[in-house]
Design an enzyme around this catalytic site. Structure first.
Site, PDB file in Angstrom:
ATOM      1  N   CYS A  59      46.114  45.380  53.268  1.00  0.00           N
ATOM      2  CA  CYS A  59      45.036  46.338  52.538  1.00  0.00           C
ATOM      3  C   CYS A  59      45.109  47.973  52.890  1.00  0.00           C
ATOM      4  O   CYS A  59      45.053  48.459  52.119  1.00  0.00           O
ATOM      5  CB  CYS A  59      43.495  45.920  53.053  1.00  0.00           C
ATOM      6  N   ARG A 114      52.316  37.961  61.440  1.00  0.00           N
ATOM      7  CA  ARG A 114      51.207  37.467  62.455  1.00  0.00           C
ATOM      8  C   ARG A 114      51.735  36.917  63.560  1.00  0.00           C
ATOM      9  O   ARG A 114      52.482  36.031  63.360  1.00  0.00           O
ATOM     10  CB  ARG A 114      50.050  37.132  61.776  1.00  0.00           C
ATOM     11  N   GLN A 120      51.388  36.802  50.870  1.00  0.00           N
ATOM     12  CA  GLN A 120      49.980  36.654  50.331  1.00  0.00           C
ATOM     13  C   GLN A 120      50.230  36.993  48.623  1.00  0.00           C
ATOM     14  O   GLN A 120      50.729  37.915  48.542  1.00  0.00           O
ATOM     15  CB  GLN A 120      48.762  37.225  50.797  1.00  0.00           C
ATOM     16  N   ASP A 159      48.400  38.737  47.103  1.00  0.00           N
ATOM     17  CA  ASP A 159      47.271  39.463  47.545  1.00  0.00           C
ATOM     18  C   ASP A 159      46.711  40.713  46.340  1.00  0.00           C
ATOM     19  O   ASP A 159      47.901  40.962  45.509  1.00  0.00           O
ATOM     20  CB  ASP A 159      47.658  40.421  48.617  1.00  0.00           C
ATOM     21  N   HIS A 169      43.919  44.071  45.843  1.00  0.00           N
ATOM     22  CA  HIS A 169      42.532  44.574  46.236  1.00  0.00           C
ATOM     23  C   HIS A 169      42.070  45.093  45.275  1.00  0.00           C
ATOM     24  O   HIS A 169      42.523  46.114  44.475  1.00  0.00           O
ATOM     25  CB  HIS A 169      42.724  45.750  47.571  1.00  0.00           C
ATOM     26  N   LYS A 220      33.547  36.048  53.416  1.00  0.00           N
ATOM     27  CA  LYS A 220      34.539  35.875  52.351  1.00  0.00           C
ATOM     28  C   LYS A 220      34.166  34.274  51.659  1.00  0.00           C
ATOM     29  O   LYS A 220      33.117  33.701  52.372  1.00  0.00           O
ATOM     30  CB  LYS A 220      35.881  35.695  52.722  1.00  0.00           C
ATOM     31  N   HIS A 275      39.111  42.028  48.590  1.00  0.00           N
ATOM     32  CA  HIS A 275      40.221  41.537  48.813  1.00  0.00           C
ATOM     33  C   HIS A 275      40.148  39.944  48.413  1.00  0.00           C
ATOM     34  O   HIS A 275      39.303  39.188  48.557  1.00  0.00           O
ATOM     35  CB  HIS A 275      40.431  41.345  50.343  1.00  0.00           C
TER      36      HIS A 275
END
Length: 627
Positions: free
Chosen positions: A321, A350, A368, A370, A372, A455, A501
RNA sequence: GCUCUUGUAGCUCAGGGGUAGAGCACUUCCUUGGUAAGGAAGAGGUCACGGGUUCAAAUCCCGUCAAGAGCUCCA
């Protein structure tokens, strides 16, 4: 997951099977006490689990190993045979406490040591609630029940495994031995269940991942770091292509960002140092490091310097993000530009605890799918819908309908959530509304939210019953605030965008792991690393086989030809084991007619077809992503 | 991170204080065969790594690393 005791209402609703399993847990405890009279018992509930039916936590000097199971089961058999009645007795709090202190609860007789856990558990029973004790034979236990009538009902059981668990699920408490087992009404049902469990384990993505050469985890590379082998990479690439098409349709913009960012970026986002424990240690700038080293700085000093910003460094990105936010902020935005949708297959890092790592489902580096979305408040509902639509397309295309929907909310008691409670309420309401429109039951769970926002998660189970979050859609009012993002509205004033997200797969690693198990390695043709294998009957037909191979290749079909000197039977066997969807047998008959004999992995011999007919059919199957 | 279990050939595993075994895979040769294993020969491992005990360790003990189950955690 709360380990709190069940409410009275929940106990009333306990099914017959739960009753039976809980009673079997008492029988098991009785048996353990016959063998080790000093055993101290804590919780022993029935559980809703794919593999196990109940457990009992016990503190015991002797380390129970699978070798002991037979012995325990033999004792259980005697108790079942005695057909002891389960008797309920109500007592006052003082009486119960006395029994616990004399070691009588969770025991066969009074004992020197008090029943420590039962003493403690008594404190958890709310004032005014009736306290009951259940007895079978000499075994007395603090227990709200309910139970079956007699131990004779518990005749089909199996002790399955022993592990360890923290008392009351708190890592600060002592660890107990947890004995898992299951029970059914009769032996037939039990056997069926155990067979089902064994069969499920054959689909384990770690096993299939090795057999089909999809991925590996290498000791020298590191724990939780997935190496995608060529076959696995094909599957991943196909999935990425698939979703890429959908993103294009939905008006996303593709971006690429680096895998690291300055610590300051994450100070602004709130990731550092707040979530320091779950990140890799920062990468320190050489100059900063040399300077500190010249000053004789200790590790503790260095750590402090990083945390309070005196030393500079980079973080392996734990999320995408912040990078995407900086892209949004690279130019001013009018409300006319919104929504801005930035997508990236973003790799994140992570620091997961070593004991939690496993296969592809929990790793330390993952990518991901991903994106945004930066939207005006007016656009929020519609854009959430678009994101949910995407998740549904993904799961629908793959026919993965065995998932549950979870609306993950903040825990109002916890301080890990950043931002204004009013914004949280707004975000939670928006998601709740969106979840309702899914037309599928969902649960709301407090304390499951991300630190910046609530979420909607799509959760699936793996072959041994563990739940994994895949797709997710999150609403965030907080990061736009922290990064001071805005757009110019129709009123020519500055306004704050809202962020969404979202990741329909979640992560490529976890998704493919789950996908392997979902298909048991029998990937649909469009995802199969090898889609066709040509099996010439003998050398004489090698050339003919190669002609077919060339035709398929020209159409982009992933095809191989088996030119070994094995017999067809053996060639078929190998292709079956590799789970190749289509095998084309080519010999004299076929060559003469310009045909192939088609054999499908699951459907078997499908007779002959002209080569062109087969090519057209498989190309169509692949294009349409038939499952 | 914690508790327990495990670590032997590319894979699946047997063995176990006296210096390593099977099947499959692999290589070569023979075989040219019609829908899940044709035959023969060969090559391949300092038994995860580091210490210790012992005349002798792959085997026993300790540590490390890694894997599995469970717990805790999962922004």
């Amino acid at each position: 997951m709360s380990k709190d005791r069940k409410t009275l209402e929940e106990r009333d609703q306990m099914s017959d099977l739960e009753r039976l399993r809980h009673s079997t847990a008492h029988v098991m405890a009785t048996a353990i006490l016959k063998i080790w009279p000093d055993a101290q018992f804590a919780y022993g509930p029935p559980i809703d689990h794919e593999v196990y039916g109940f457990y009992y936590d016990v503190d015991l000097k002797h380390r129970i190993t699978p070798d002991d199971f037979e012995k325990i089961e033999a004792e259980m058999k005697k108790i079942v045979k005695e057909n002891q009645p389960f008797e309920r007795m109500t007592v006052s709090r003082d009486e119960a406490l006395e029994l616990a202190k004399s070691g009588r609860l969770g025991g066969l007789a009074e004992r020197d040591a008090e029943s420590v856990f039962k003493v403690d558990l008594l404190n958890d029973i709310p004032e005014g609630e009736e306290i009951s004790i259940f007895k079978n034979g000499d075994f007395w236990d603090l227990c709200a029940g309910p139970h079956v009538g007699r131990t004779g009902n518990c005749k089909a059981y199996k002790i399955q495994s022993v592990a360890s668990a923290f008392y009351k699920g708190d890592a600060n408490n002592q660890q107990l031995q947890r004995l898992y087992g299951t029970a059914f009404k009769n032996k037939t049902l039990l056997t069926e269940h155990l067979e089902r469990v064994e069969e499920a384990k054959l689909r384990d993505h770690r096993k299939l991942g090795k057999e089909l050469e999809l991925f590996k985890i290498d000791e020298q590379v590191g724990q939780g770091l997935i190496l995608w082998l060529p076959n696995g990479a094909i599957i991943r690439q196909e999935l990425q292509n698939f979703i890429g098409e959908e993103l294009e349709r939905q008006g996303y913009s593709q971006v690429f960002t680096p895998h690291i960012g300055k610590l300051d970026l994450y100070r602004t986002s709130g990731h550092f140092p707040y979530y320091e424990d779950s990140q890799f240690v920062p990468v320190i700038e050489r100059d900063a490091l040399n300077k500190l080293s010249d000053e004789g700085c200790s590790c503790a000093d260095l750590n402090n310097a990083l945390i309070n910003g005196e030393a500079d460094g980079f973080l392996l990105k734990p999320m995408n993000c912040p990078h995407h936010i900086r892209i949004y902020d690279a130019s001013p935005h009018s409300y006319r530009d919104l929504p801005v949708r930035l997508a990236e297959f973003g790799t994140v890092y992570r620091w997961e605890q070593s004991g939690e790592l496993g296969g592809m489902t929990r790793v330390r580096c993952f990518t991901q799918d991903d994106a945004h979305l930066f939207v005006t408040p007016d656009q929020l509902d519609e854009e959430i819908q678009g994101c949910l639509e995407l998740v549904k397309i993904v799961l629908g295309t793959l026919k993965m309908d065995d998932y549950r929907v979870r609306v993950s909310l903040r825990d109002p008691e916890s301080d890990k959530y950043v931002g204004d409670p009013a914004n949280w309420d707004k975000a939670e309401e928006a998601l709740r509304k969106a979840a309702q429109s899914l037309g599928k039951p969902f649960t709301e769970e407090e304390g499951e939210a991300a630190f910046y926002g609530p979420k909607i998660d799509f959760v699936v189970k793996d072959v041994i019953g563990r739940e994994w979050q895949l797709g997710t859609v999150q609403v965030d009012y907080n990061l736009p605030e922290r990064f001071d993002l805005h757009y110019t509205g129709a009123d020519n004033e500055k306004h704050r965008p809202v962020m969404i997200h979202r990741a329909p797969f979640g992560s490529m690693e976890r998704f493919v792991g789950v996908l392997i198990e979902h298909f048991a390695g029998h990937f649909p043709t469009w995802l199969s690393p090898e889609q066709v294998r040509i099996l010439p009957i003998s050398d004489k037909f090698a050339e003919y086989g190669q002609e077919i191979e060339a035709k398929l290749k020209a159409k982009g079909v992933r095809v191989k030809i088996d030119l070994t000197s094995e017999k067809v039977g053996a060639k078929i066997r190998l292709a079956q084991l590799a789970k190749v969807p289509y095998m084309l047998v080519a010999g004299a008959k076929e060559m003469e007619a310009g045909e192939v004999s088609v054999r499908h992995r699951n459907r078997g011999d499908e007779g002959t077809k002209s080569v062109d007919e087969f090519v057209d059919a498989i190309v169509k199957e692949i294009e349409e992503r038939v499952v």
